[in-house]
Design an enzyme around this catalytic site. Structure first.
Site, PDB file in Angstrom:
ATOM      1  N   ASN A 100     -36.056  25.869  10.694  1.00  0.00           N
ATOM      2  CA  ASN A 100     -34.775  26.167  11.344  1.00  0.00           C
ATOM      3  C   ASN A 100     -35.017  26.345  12.832  1.00  0.00           C
ATOM      4  O   ASN A 100     -36.115  26.695  13.246  1.00  0.00           O
ATOM      5  CB  ASN A 100     -34.201  27.468  10.757  1.00  0.00           C
ATOM      6  CG  ASN A 100     -32.880  27.865  11.388  1.00  0.00           C
ATOM      7  OD1 ASN A 100     -32.002  27.023  11.589  1.00  0.00           O
ATOM      8  ND2 ASN A 100     -32.720  29.141  11.709  1.00  0.00           N
ATOM      9  N   HIS A 102     -33.423  28.531  16.067  1.00  0.00           N
ATOM     10  CA  HIS A 102     -32.532  29.660  16.357  1.00  0.00           C
ATOM     11  C   HIS A 102     -32.562  29.927  17.864  1.00  0.00           C
ATOM     12  O   HIS A 102     -33.647  29.960  18.455  1.00  0.00           O
ATOM     13  CB  HIS A 102     -33.002  30.889  15.573  1.00  0.00           C
ATOM     14  CG  HIS A 102     -32.121  32.082  15.753  1.00  0.00           C
ATOM     15  ND1 HIS A 102     -30.899  32.202  15.117  1.00  0.00           N
ATOM     16  CD2 HIS A 102     -32.266  33.193  16.510  1.00  0.00           C
ATOM     17  CE1 HIS A 102     -30.337  33.349  15.466  1.00  0.00           C
ATOM     18  NE2 HIS A 102     -31.147  33.977  16.317  1.00  0.00           N
TER      19      HIS A 102
HETATM   20  C1  GRF Z   1     -28.003  25.640  18.134  1.00  0.00           C
HETATM   21  O1  GRF Z   1     -27.927  26.558  19.193  1.00  0.00           O
HETATM   22  C2  GRF Z   1     -28.972  26.111  17.088  1.00  0.00           C
HETATM   23  O2  GRF Z   1     -30.070  26.804  17.618  1.00  0.00           O
HETATM   24  C3  GRF Z   1     -28.135  27.049  16.268  1.00  0.00           C
HETATM   25  O3  GRF Z   1     -26.871  26.433  16.207  1.00  0.00           O
HETATM   26  C4  GRF Z   1     -26.705  25.598  17.340  1.00  0.00           C
HETATM   27  C5  GRF Z   1     -26.418  24.227  16.806  1.00  0.00           C
HETATM   28  O4  GRF Z   1     -26.120  23.295  17.804  1.00  0.00           O
HETATM   29  N1  GRF Z   1     -28.751  27.287  14.976  1.00  0.00           N
HETATM   30  P1  GRF Z   1     -26.063  21.761  17.446  1.00  0.00           P
HETATM   31  O5  GRF Z   1     -25.105  21.599  16.267  1.00  0.00           O
HETATM   32  O6  GRF Z   1     -27.438  21.295  17.109  1.00  0.00           O
HETATM   33  O7  GRF Z   1     -25.520  21.110  18.684  1.00  0.00           O
END
Ligand code: GRF
Length: 218
Positions: A100, A102
């Site tokens: 994942n 984050h």
């Molecule tokens: C990102 O900031 C990711 O870290 C978090 O959700 C956001 C998703 O952005 N888990 P995207 O859909 O990849 O543009």
């Protein structure tokens, strides 16, 4: 390595993985839990199969996802803005094979709105973390992190944008390290073969010694 990417929305991290080409692996399948997710268009444009599984029941969603990932011979699951808590059995089934990203320097600011949490805490630096997934939200062995400064005049949007730019560089790099077989989990921590990955040093503050402090009279 064959990747399965799970998304819920915008899909900019999915796009970063697509643009990284085969380095991090081949994206075999994209699964979205939301029919209108903008990221589905990125998959379509790249000719990557995608499936919407808009199933509210957590266990049923996990069962469907499991079948799809198996059918597409996925070896590593990448959560990329996937905004649902996953079924614990699913998480355990993919233990050490699911990652994942984050937008904070974990273990700080787990859960929702980590950029807002960072601003509220007044930290001077934040960033993003790629980690193996464990059942407890935003925990699990850390593979890679990137640091960004927090500016005094930042708001949630400006800090999020700065972190997101780092995410797009970090995620493909971290997945590539796994695809190259360079990561090992030892005692709950990730060891990387050739730990001084040059790209990680570009993303993070230099390890070179700091210049001596010049003392100025108060
Ligand atoms: C990102 O900031 C990711 O870290 C978090 O959700 C956001 C998703 O952005 N888990 P995207 O859909 O990849 O543009």
């Amino acid at each position: 390595m064959r990747l399965g990417v799970l998304i819920s929305g915008r899909g900019s991290n999915l796009q970063a993985l697509i643009e990284a080409g085969g380095g991090p692996g081949e994206i075999a399948l994209v699964i979205s839990n939301r029919p209108g997710a903008a990221g589905l268009a990125h998959a379509a444009a790249a000719g990557i199969p995608s499936v919407v599984v808009a199933e509210p029941d957590r266990g049923i969603f996990a069962g469907r996802a499991e079948v799809l990932l198996h059918e597409h011979r996925v070896e590593l699951v990448c959560l990329a803005g996937f905004m649902r808590v996953l079924d614990t059995r699913f998480v355990e089934a993919w233990r050490d094979r699911m990652v994942n990203i984050h937008p904070s320097l974990l273990p700080a600011f787990r859960g929702l709105d980590p950029q807002r949490q960072a601003l509220a805490a007044g930290v001077r630096f934040s960033g993003c973390t790629v980690h193996f997934v464990r059942p407890e939200l935003d925990t699990g062995p850390i593979i890679a992190q990137a640091v960004v400064p927090v500016h005094p005049d930042d708001d949630e949007a400006s800090l999020s944008a700065r972190i997101l730019a780092a995410e797009h560089r970090l995620y493909p790099l971290a997945v590539r390290l796994i695809a190259e077989g360079r990561t090992r989990i030892v005692d709950g921590r990730v060891e990387i073969d050739g730990w001084d990955v040059p790209e990680l040093q570009v993303l993070n503050p230099s390890e070179r010694p700091l210049a001596p402090l010049v003392s100025t009279p108060l």
